[in-house]
Motif scaffolding. Structure first.
Motif, mmCIF file in Angstrom:
data_model
loop_
_atom_site.group_PDB
_atom_site.id
_atom_site.type_symbol
_atom_site.label_atom_id
_atom_site.label_comp_id
_atom_site.label_asym_id
_atom_site.label_seq_id
_atom_site.Cartn_x
_atom_site.Cartn_y
_atom_site.Cartn_z
ATOM 1 N N ALA A 271 0.845 -1.196 0.000
ATOM 2 C CA ALA A 271 0.000 0.000 0.000
ATOM 3 C C ALA A 271 0.879 1.245 0.000
ATOM 4 O O ALA A 271 2.099 1.145 0.161
ATOM 5 C CB ALA A 271 -0.887 -0.001 1.245
ATOM 6 N N LEU A 272 0.241 2.404 -0.180
ATOM 7 C CA LEU A 272 0.965 3.674 -0.131
ATOM 8 C C LEU A 272 0.391 4.531 0.990
ATOM 9 O O LEU A 272 -0.832 4.644 1.119
ATOM 10 C CB LEU A 272 0.805 4.435 -1.458
ATOM 11 C CG LEU A 272 1.890 4.246 -2.518
ATOM 12 C CD1 LEU A 272 1.857 2.835 -3.060
ATOM 13 C CD2 LEU A 272 1.695 5.229 -3.650
ATOM 14 N N PHE A 273 1.269 5.135 1.779
ATOM 15 C CA PHE A 273 0.858 6.087 2.814
ATOM 16 C C PHE A 273 1.444 7.446 2.454
ATOM 17 O O PHE A 273 2.632 7.540 2.157
ATOM 18 C CB PHE A 273 1.383 5.654 4.188
ATOM 19 C CG PHE A 273 0.716 4.433 4.726
ATOM 20 C CD1 PHE A 273 -0.486 4.531 5.420
ATOM 21 C CD2 PHE A 273 1.268 3.173 4.535
ATOM 22 C CE1 PHE A 273 -1.123 3.397 5.916
ATOM 23 C CE2 PHE A 273 0.643 2.040 5.021
ATOM 24 C CZ PHE A 273 -0.561 2.145 5.715
ATOM 25 N N PHE A 274 0.603 8.483 2.498
ATOM 26 C CA PHE A 274 1.070 9.816 2.113
ATOM 27 C C PHE A 274 1.128 10.736 3.319
ATOM 28 O O PHE A 274 0.265 10.666 4.208
ATOM 29 C CB PHE A 274 0.111 10.440 1.090
ATOM 30 C CG PHE A 274 0.118 9.715 -0.224
ATOM 31 C CD1 PHE A 274 0.933 10.129 -1.255
ATOM 32 C CD2 PHE A 274 -0.681 8.589 -0.413
ATOM 33 C CE1 PHE A 274 0.956 9.457 -2.471
ATOM 34 C CE2 PHE A 274 -0.674 7.907 -1.618
ATOM 35 C CZ PHE A 274 0.149 8.336 -2.649
ATOM 36 N N GLY A 275 2.135 11.611 3.337
ATOM 37 C CA GLY A 275 2.236 12.592 4.415
ATOM 38 C C GLY A 275 2.705 13.929 3.896
ATOM 39 O O GLY A 275 3.425 13.999 2.893
ATOM 40 N N GLY A 276 2.296 15.013 4.575
ATOM 41 C CA GLY A 276 2.760 16.352 4.200
ATOM 42 C C GLY A 276 1.722 17.149 3.440
ATOM 43 O O GLY A 276 0.788 16.589 2.861
ATOM 44 N N GLY A 277 1.909 18.457 3.440
ATOM 45 C CA GLY A 277 0.908 19.383 2.912
ATOM 46 C C GLY A 277 0.536 19.178 1.460
ATOM 47 O O GLY A 277 -0.623 19.376 1.082
ATOM 48 N N VAL A 278 1.501 18.773 0.616
ATOM 49 C CA VAL A 278 1.190 18.627 -0.819
ATOM 50 C C VAL A 278 0.206 17.471 -1.046
ATOM 51 O O VAL A 278 -0.485 17.416 -2.065
ATOM 52 C CB VAL A 278 2.495 18.467 -1.653
ATOM 53 C CG1 VAL A 278 2.212 18.399 -3.141
ATOM 54 C CG2 VAL A 278 3.461 19.619 -1.365
ATOM 55 N N ALA A 279 0.096 16.567 -0.056
ATOM 56 C CA ALA A 279 -0.863 15.462 -0.166
ATOM 57 C C ALA A 279 -2.305 15.966 -0.138
ATOM 58 O O ALA A 279 -3.250 15.223 -0.395
ATOM 59 C CB ALA A 279 -0.636 14.441 0.946
#
Ligand code: KG4
Ligand code: ZN
Length: 345
Positions: A270-278
């Motif tokens: 799976a993919l986990f996203f972090g940070g404002g651009v997400a």
């Protein structure tokens, strides 16, 4: 375990109360965006002053919103880095003071790891590992192998600008307000993403690393000519939209290509996203199309920008795994870290 988290790495002063790494009792964020907007970027000295002014009221508000007192708190967590040194020191010293006064453990948390944990704490369990972590913030761009909720190793990172920083700098070139990411996104909606052949950078011998400075310079040359000889805004409104759309497309093309390579390499689930651009809707759509059969985990709305819930959340796992054995014997010895290198896979 009820943890009070404190975040002051950049231009948000935040405090949250979180139970057992997951249940958010409160999540208070005081943004300084308005303070820095006129300067087109964060002014560290002003950030520090504002942190000093608001940190105690923000903590009081987080306790009140969670309906608890300091006596009900089991541990204090603080983002000890990476970030602006002056800003970090304010959160760190307040956290030390509270921990000492209450005689409760102080748990240091890596701000970048916490951004990734924000998506993990937002996700339904059970989670599958290994997975790929994609950090796209104002200060960092990194691809990480996620081995467990709190165990990450670095696969690739930027060698110059972070992706959010590139959005902010391009926005500044286009005379858009700070922070520029959301403004580029909006402008790009009505632009042609293929109008300009912009490309993300390739780092020799490091296929998973990023470089956004060349992309940024391409935008500058497009706006001002090769020798910066053109007047800054001699472009039509439609050209401006096309530049925003083409820049955004190029940045996301690069991110998707390297995410594909990384996911294959770690055989991730799976993919986990972090940070404002997400937060960017186009980014989410592009990833959905590029990874049709892979589960994508995004941070919940109030957890994608800088916040303290992700700090208090990850602290629970850090504490469980390491206890306080990693800490200096004296809580007062914990230092702010402006840079924290990831361990390489
Ligand atoms: O994660 P964050 O608070 O920064 C760091 O911890 O470094 O994210 C802030 C960054 C800024 O660069 C901002 O322009 C960018 O995230 N950002 C966006 C969007 N919303 C925020 N970039 C592109 N599209 C957006 N919708
Ligand atoms: Zn951040």
């Amino acid at each position: 375990m009820r943890i009070l988290g404190i975040e002051s790495t950049c231009d948000e002063t935040a405090c949250a109360v979180v139970e057992d790494g997951k249940r958010i009792l409160s999540n208070v964020i005081a943004s300084q965006a308005a303070v820095h907007e006129v300067y087109g970027g964060v002014v560290p000295e002003l950030a520090c002053r504002r942190h000093i002014d608001v940190i105690i009221p923000v903590i009081e508000e987080a306790l009140a919103a969670a309906n608890v007192t300091l006596q009900d708190i089991d541990a204090i967590a603080v983002a000890y880095g990476p970030g602006l040194v002056g800003a970090l020191l304010i959160g760190l010293n307040v956290a030390k003071g509270i921990a000492l006064a209450l005689d409760k453990p102080l748990i240091p948390v890596n701000h970048v790891e916490a951004h990734l944990y924000a998506a993990i704490m937002s996700a339904e369990t059970p989670l599958s590992f290994p997975s790929l972590g994609v950090i796209v913030s104002g200060g960092h761009t990194a691809l990480l192998a996620v081995h467990d909720v709190d165990t990450f190793t670095l696969l690739g990172q930027t060698i110059d600008d972070a992706i959010g920083e590139a959005f902010d700098k391009v926005a500044k070139m286009l005379h858009l307000p700070y922070p520029g990411g959301p403004h580029i996104e909006k402008l790009a909606l009505h632009g042609d993403p293929l109008a300009f052949p912009f490309k993300g950078g390739v780092v020799k011998g490091r296929p998973l690393h990023f470089s956004f400075s060349g992309l940024k310079t391409s935008v500058l040359y497009t706006l001002r000519g090769q020798n910066c000889s053109r007047a800054p805004l001699e472009i039509s409104p439609q050209e401006k939209r096309d530049i925003a759309a083409s820049f955004q497309r190029a940045a996301f093309d690069d991110l998707i290509k390297k995410s594909h390579l990384s996911l294959e390499m770690i055989d991730g689930h799976a993919l986990f996203f972090g940070g404002g651009v997400a937060n960017n809707r186009a980014l989410r759509q592009r990833f959905k199309e590029a990874f049709p059969s892979t589960k994508l985990h995004w941070p919940a709305e109030n957890l994608s920008l800088d916040n303290a819930a992700m700090i208090a959340g990850l602290a629970f796992h850090n504490h469980k795994r390491k206890g306080i054995s990693d800490l200096p014997e004296n809580t007062l010895d914990l230092e702010a870290a402006t840079r924290i290198p990831f361990s390489l896979a």
